[in-house]
Design a protein around this motif. Sequence first.
Motif, PDB file in Angstrom:
ATOM      1  N   SER A   1       0.850  -1.187   0.000  1.00  0.00           N
ATOM      2  CA  SER A   1       0.000   0.000   0.000  1.00  0.00           C
ATOM      3  C   SER A   1       0.891   1.244   0.000  1.00  0.00           C
ATOM      4  N   PRO A   2       0.338   2.390  -0.437  1.00  0.00           N
ATOM      5  CA  PRO A   2       1.165   3.609  -0.498  1.00  0.00           C
ATOM      6  C   PRO A   2       1.173   4.356   0.833  1.00  0.00           C
ATOM      7  N   ALA A   3       2.075   5.336   0.974  1.00  0.00           N
ATOM      8  CA  ALA A   3       1.983   6.321   2.057  1.00  0.00           C
ATOM      9  C   ALA A   3       0.927   7.344   1.633  1.00  0.00           C
ATOM     10  N   SER A   4       0.110   7.794   2.591  1.00  0.00           N
ATOM     11  CA  SER A   4      -1.041   8.634   2.242  1.00  0.00           C
ATOM     12  C   SER A   4      -1.317   9.693   3.288  1.00  0.00           C
ATOM     13  N   ASP A   5      -2.094  10.699   2.862  1.00  0.00           N
ATOM     14  CA  ASP A   5      -2.692  11.682   3.769  1.00  0.00           C
ATOM     15  C   ASP A   5      -4.196  11.442   3.768  1.00  0.00           C
TER      16      ASP A   5
ATOM     17  N   GLY B   1     -11.679  -2.000  -1.052  1.00  0.00           N
ATOM     18  CA  GLY B   1     -10.453  -1.826  -1.817  1.00  0.00           C
ATOM     19  C   GLY B   1      -9.244  -1.816  -0.884  1.00  0.00           C
ATOM     20  N   GLY B   2      -9.527  -1.708   0.423  1.00  0.00           N
ATOM     21  CA  GLY B   2      -8.469  -1.881   1.421  1.00  0.00           C
ATOM     22  C   GLY B   2      -7.364  -0.834   1.347  1.00  0.00           C
ATOM     23  N   ALA B   3      -6.364  -1.063   2.160  1.00  0.00           N
ATOM     24  CA  ALA B   3      -5.198  -0.183   2.148  1.00  0.00           C
ATOM     25  C   ALA B   3      -4.481  -0.254   0.808  1.00  0.00           C
TER      26      ALA B   3
ATOM     27  N   VAL C   1      -7.462   1.742  -1.612  1.00  0.00           N
ATOM     28  CA  VAL C   1      -7.965   3.053  -1.192  1.00  0.00           C
ATOM     29  C   VAL C   1      -6.809   3.936  -0.724  1.00  0.00           C
ATOM     30  N   GLY C   2      -5.777   3.305  -0.163  1.00  0.00           N
ATOM     31  CA  GLY C   2      -4.620   4.042   0.335  1.00  0.00           C
ATOM     32  C   GLY C   2      -4.412   3.751   1.799  1.00  0.00           C
ATOM     33  N   ASN C   3      -3.287   4.238   2.349  1.00  0.00           N
ATOM     34  CA  ASN C   3      -2.963   3.831   3.713  1.00  0.00           C
ATOM     35  C   ASN C   3      -2.452   4.970   4.601  1.00  0.00           C
ATOM     36  N   PRO C   4      -3.339   5.945   4.900  1.00  0.00           N
ATOM     37  CA  PRO C   4      -3.009   6.916   5.955  1.00  0.00           C
ATOM     38  C   PRO C   4      -3.293   6.246   7.296  1.00  0.00           C
ATOM     39  N   ILE C   5      -2.305   5.607   7.854  1.00  0.00           N
ATOM     40  CA  ILE C   5      -2.378   4.540   8.854  1.00  0.00           C
ATOM     41  C   ILE C   5      -3.654   4.513   9.716  1.00  0.00           C
TER      42      ILE C   5
END
Lengths: 387, 154
Positions: free
Chosen positions: A209-213, A328-330, A333-337
């Motif tokens: 998963s990516p790093a996200s805001d 779609g999960g982390a 959808v992305g992964n702002p922890i």
Amino acid sequence: MGMRKVAIVGAGITKFVRRAQETGPELAYQASKMALDSCGLKLKDIEMITLGTAPDAFDGVHMKGEYLLGGAGGNKKPYIRNFVGGGTGVFAPIHGWMHVASGMCDLCMVVCEEKMSSCHPHPQGAFLTIFDHTTEQPIKPTLIWIFALEMKRYMETYGLKPEDVARVAVKNKKNALDHPSAQVAEELTVEDIVNSEVLADPVHRLDISPASDGAAAVILASEHVAKRLTDKPVWIEGVGWNLDTAYWATKDLYYPRYVEKAARMAYDMAGIKEPHKEIQVAEPYDPFDYKELHHMEGLLLCERGEAARLTAEGYTARDGNLPICPSGGALGVGNPIAATGLMKVIEIFLQLRGEAGKRQVPGNPRVGLAQAWGDLMQVGTVIVLKR
Amino acid sequence: MYKEKLEKNIECGSFPGQIPVNYVYTLGIAGDEFFRTIRDKGYFIASKCSCGKKYIPAQMYCDECFGECKEYVKVGTEGELYSYTECYYDYRGNKYDEPHLLGLVKFRDCEGGIIHRLKINKDEIRIGMKVEAVFKPQKQRTGSVEDILYFKKK
């Protein structure tokens, strides 16, 4: 146990993006305001607030809980931050549940925020100092190295190939095409995943998963208030959390026992005897594709070593017998922890209300589960929801 | 001077370390408006909520009613000295050659305020006095709090 029933009655979530213009408090505000608006409440109606956010070093602000206070609506209210690393996003609503179940208040807002883009050159630099400063830090490990050791041990134990694991990434990134907050939704093939760059064997770039805001928020209510606010309360029937040692060399990497312990705690409370039959939709934490499989097994949603086969057979697809990560999960959808964990709770909330739109799983599910995981590969946090 | 004393004189193993990151913070939705106005126009703006509350520095949401502050209004450069102090040491514990004069400036009808350096004679300074921001020349301004040089007596 003498505790009151607690329902989720509203939810809000921002877009998850690589780098947001908004500050952390502004992201928290957007999610909080959406959650309040979704159930027709004003901030003055909210008695207590709990905030979840992962390490201060991501945002680069010490005392991040206090920094986010205004945006999370916490000014001059009983407000407190909770924290269990990557497990925070599901622990935060558990913490909010404690506020309401105990009788301390009738309405509690739960807010989760992460702004990882402040951290340069990469949040991996902040992760470095989670490791023991004398025995591990001198080797300068990244989290990806550690995941690679776990992933390899897991694959070796059950004879899995990279393709078996990559199907999770394909499924989740595709599911995320229908999520309005999604950052990395895409229709990819298993070949795309296994042919992407190797970062630390067996981990490929697209396994992660990516790093996200981003930020997310939910409103929790006691039974009598929930029934006044909505015809469709979603009840928190079970909660569980469990931590294993930070010295990950001492635990079984192929199987997350602490996740099983957290799940059993939640299942016992919810009266669930056969989770693989009774849980109808689940959002286990999927920061890496193999982690979804790992967590399905730890959550007792299938036999050990079976998750990859079930995924290949379509059992975990949105229209499968047990849809896993329909959001779609982390991975998608992305992964702002911390916000990711709460996004998963919100997905189950929407699925059980039949309000997930294009992401809606068939069969009018009544029981669902969300799980997050983290700290130094050592915490499981689990919440069971029913309508 | 305070001197650290170890309880016992022992050989104590250690390993040096640091968190190897640096930060690039976004100014945010309201912060972009606020600092862009300082840079381009050389005055302060406040964000205003529909309930009437005004915030300086501009913030996106209202602390009072939790509404979104969508309007921005000109405040100008003048404020009132709410409190001040003379500082002798920096954050590393080094003594300044000259003490730093620091003030908290509030603005009429606005919530919040700005903490910044003061350039005011010691015999003239008093709480409640009118002060005015002095900015860098426009070409040198970048859109940061450092575009303000100091506050002086009005």
